[in-house]
Design an enzyme around this catalytic site. Structure first.
Site, PDB file in Angstrom:
ATOM      1  N   GLY A 187       0.789  -1.233   0.000  1.00  0.00           N
ATOM      2  CA  GLY A 187       0.000   0.000   0.000  1.00  0.00           C
ATOM      3  C   GLY A 187       0.813   1.271   0.000  1.00  0.00           C
ATOM      4  O   GLY A 187       1.937   1.305  -0.446  1.00  0.00           O
ATOM      5  N   SER A 188       0.238   2.353   0.485  1.00  0.00           N
ATOM      6  CA  SER A 188       0.770   3.703   0.572  1.00  0.00           C
ATOM      7  C   SER A 188       0.135   4.607  -0.478  1.00  0.00           C
ATOM      8  O   SER A 188      -1.055   4.484  -0.735  1.00  0.00           O
ATOM      9  CB  SER A 188       2.292   3.741   0.504  1.00  0.00           C
ATOM     10  OG  SER A 188       2.724   4.983   1.018  1.00  0.00           O
TER      11      SER A 188
END
Length: 228
Positions: A187-188
């Protein structure tokens, strides 16, 4: 759908962990049936989670020289005019896409062109929705020059969970729109900085797909110029 190459090591570790722990449980706790079945369920969950994290689905990509396609799957969390201080050092339109752990983590080039600038920045691991993450977290910055002369900057940003950024580009490379330029594990977010006057085609909180969703149309780019 295929399994992305960046997940081979993680999958191997997961399978080894599952095999070892299941062998130990069968050796030391063969009669504790409820625990054996519970660990079967946990093992299956771990395996499915890793496969899900590193999936790379087949999709029909959007190719249009006048448009900027989304670099990542996720949700649009920022659309604003802001000062870009690393490369342009002037006002740009920023769009940010937040990638949750359940999103596809492949990153794709928003436009085709020549990589004019690339830099990796070590940094912190603030949560991805913190505004400071764009300038303080571990990140990469890539600037691609469109054939019209316009330039688009995009930035991979690590987060609290995503602690490894992978990139496949360097200065001087020619890149193709919607093709992979990198990967962020677990993610991020990805920021895109566009020229002022770009027509924005998405809304805040809209769910978007990398290489498919059109984020914006570049300003003053004629059909004749893009087909030259």
């Amino acid at each position: 759908m295929t399994f992305h190459k960046e997940g081979y090591t993680s999958l191997a570790i997961c399978v080894l962990f599952i095999a070892v722990t299941n062998a130990l449980i069968h050796y030391y706790l063969p009669d504790v049936t409820w625990f054996v079945w519970l660990w079967y369920a946990v093992s299956l969950f771990l395996f499915i989670t890793i496969v899900q994290f590193f999936r790379s689905p087949s999709r029909k990509l959007t190719i249009d020289e006048r448009q900027v396609v989304c670099p990542a799957d996720g949700k649009v969390v920022v659309i604003e005019e802001t000062e870009e201080g690393e490369y342009f050092k002037d006002k740009r339109v920023q769009l940010s896409v937040f990638m949750s752990p359940v999103n596809v983590h492949v990153n794709r080039n928003p436009i085709s062109g020549l990589v004019k600038y690339f830099k990796y920045h070590p940094g912190k691991y603030l949560v991805a929705w913190d505004p400071k993450s764009s300038t303080e977290n571990e990140r990469t910055t890539t600037v691609v020059a469109h054939k019209s002369g316009l330039e688009v900057l995009y930035r991979q940003i690590a987060g609290a969970l995503a602690r490894r950024i992978v990139w496949y580009v360097k200065e001087g490379d020619r890149v193709e729109q919607a093709q992979q330029f990198g990967f962020i594990k677990f993610g991020s977010r990805v920021d895109v900085f566009l020229p002022l006057g770009s027509q924005i085609n998405v809304n805040l909180n809209e769910v978007v797909k990398g290489g498919v969703t059109v984020l914006a149309t570049l300003p003053n780019v004629s059909v004749e110029k893009t087909e030259a």
